[in-house]
Design an enzyme around this catalytic site. Structure first.
Site, short mmCIF file in Angstrom:
data_model
loop_
_atom_site.label_atom_id
_atom_site.label_comp_id
_atom_site.label_asym_id
_atom_site.label_seq_id
_atom_site.Cartn_x
_atom_site.Cartn_y
_atom_site.Cartn_z
CG HIS A 227 -1.81 1.13 1.38
ND1 HIS A 227 -1.67 2.10 2.35
CD2 HIS A 227 -2.91 1.45 0.67
CE1 HIS A 227 -2.65 2.98 2.23
NE2 HIS A 227 -3.43 2.61 1.23
CG HIS B 297 -3.66 9.27 -0.42
ND1 HIS B 297 -4.50 10.11 0.27
CD2 HIS B 297 -4.25 8.04 -0.41
CE1 HIS B 297 -5.54 9.42 0.71
NE2 HIS B 297 -5.41 8.16 0.31
O1 G3P Z 1 -6.79 1.65 -2.65
C1 G3P Z 1 -6.93 0.92 -1.48
C2 G3P Z 1 -6.65 1.88 -0.42
O2 G3P Z 1 -5.43 2.43 -0.73
C3 G3P Z 1 -7.71 2.91 -0.40
O3 G3P Z 1 -7.40 3.84 0.49
O4 G3P Z 1 -7.08 6.21 0.77
O5 G3P Z 1 -5.16 4.68 1.03
O6 G3P Z 1 -6.05 5.18 -1.21
P1 G3P Z 1 -6.35 5.03 0.24
CA CA Z 2 -5.11 3.66 -2.75
#
Ligand code: G3P
Ligand code: CA
Length: 375
Positions: A48, A90
């Site tokens: 992530h 992000h």
């Molecule tokens: O894309 C999965 C997860 O990353 C969604 O949350 O806000 O971290 O992009 P975010």
């Molecule tokens: Ca994401």
């Protein structure tokens, strides 16, 4: 059933025939089996924002570390520059993840915009050319929780999507295993309204890199719906519908569609999602909710319902620090200290998920290997 799902079903049947594996079962979707056979494991670990637990997020260093830790995929969130280049951040506002505030030449770019209905003040990627953006350096988003990561502040550029793909190809060769990419289109409606739609560029880059083909190790994800529906006939790789524990897709809000993420994650709503998407990326609290004190309750029917609809399930986001863990697995009341991420992952795996997004790919891989060793 989406045309892509039909194609994946045919492909899965072919793969299953070739390897002599068991046929699809009622609670294990064919799409997931395709992924498992193609990628050589039965549980998908997505780095992530790279390895955001250890490096400033969305930097090449963060993605590289995640890959070296064993992640199956690295996850770039995508926004655009003024000159139409997809870059990994992000959100469009970059005051929290770069040193832009320390650049006097860009002081006049500070502005306020309505981002999905919320007034946001700062500096926005779409107001910078790529050349200008490349003069900035990344910084840790949550230095109070991840003080270690601040060691790396000022060292890394904002990468382009192409640079992330190039890195994944280089590391795939070096590590002798394919490093997948799992890009997310961020705020599609926001960018489209400024005449800077993300999707045509995304398709073009995947095409150019030979990644818009069946079997490419790529997922494309979005919290919005209309852009995924638009991408469905243009991309052969699987699409993932992200959902939140509250709220609604902003394109629904913007068009006056009253449906919420809660509506989309009912059994019936998931069948609708499966018409254009192949996977679901829910907030982990939609899989196992918490009580008012932060302790885990019983799992919901989400995973079962999603599997019955033919959707793989990759929830987000699994992180080692107490501030993100359920109370069951915290080690103390200190937000930045590590709790028991192994136990959290094991608990969610028991709920039937097919993979996860994690800031700590090393822990997820170790947990997966533990499980394999016990078989
Ligand atoms: O894309 C999965 C997860 O990353 C969604 O949350 O806000 O971290 O992009 P975010
Ligand atoms: Ca994401």
């Amino acid at each position: 059933m989406s045309p892509k799902f039909l194609r994946m079903t045919v492909a899965a049947a072919a793969v299953l025939t070739l390897v002599g594996a068991a046929p699809a079962t009622a609670d294990r979707p064919v799409a997931a089996q395709t992924t498992a056979h193609h990628h050589g494991d039965d549980f998908t670990v997505v780095g992530h924002r790279g390895a955001a637990g250890y490096r400033p997020e969305h930097t090449l260093a963060s993605y590289e570390l995640a890959a070296r830790m064993g992640a199956d995929y690295v996850e770039p969130d995508l926004v655009t520059t003024k000159d139409g280049v997809l870059v990994a951040r992000h959100e469009p506002e970059i005051g929290g993840t770069t040193d832009v505030a320390r650049h006097p030449e860009f002081a006049s770019r500070k502005t306020t915009k309505s981002l999905d209905g919320v007034e946001v003040t700062g500096w926005f990627t779409e107001d910078f050319t790529l050349a200008e953006l490349k003069t900035l350096r990344a910084a840790e988003r949550i230095p109070d929780v991840r003080q270690h990561n601040t060691i790396y502040d000022g060292r890394y550029e904002v990468p382009t999507f192409q640079e992330v793909i190039d890195l994944s190809k280089r590391l795939s060769r070096e590590l002798h295993r394919e490093i997948g990419i799992y890009p997310e289109t961020k705020h599609p409606t926001f960018f489209r309204k400024q005449g800077k739609a993300l999707e045509p560029t995304l398709v073009s880059i995947l095409d150019k890199n030979g990644l818009n083909r069946r079997g490419a190790k790529v997922y494309v994800q979005s919290f919005e719906v209309s852009n995924l529906k638009e991408l469905d006939p243009k991309l052969t790789v699987p699409l993932v519908q992200l959902t939140g524990a509250t709220g609604a897709p902003f394109d629904f809000v913007d068009s006056g569609d009253p449906r919420t993420y809660a509506d989309m994650t009912t059994a019936s709503g998931l069948r609708d999602v499966a018409r254009y998407a192949d996977g679901l990326g829910p907030d982990k609290n939609q899989v196992i909710p918490r009580d008012s004190a932060g302790f885990l309750l019983s799992p919901t029917s989400l995973v079962r319902d999603a599997h019955r609809a033919g959707l793989t399930v990759h929830p987000y986001t699994f992180r080692a620090e107490n501030s993100f863990l359920p109370a069951d697995f915290r080690s103390s009341t200190v937000a930045a200290e590590y709790g028991d991420l192994f136990a959290e992952i094991a608990t969610f795996r028991a709920a039937g998920i097919d993979g996860l997004f994690t800031d700590n790919s090393d822990v997820a891989i170790a947990q997966r290997d533990d499980r394999l060793a016990r078989r």
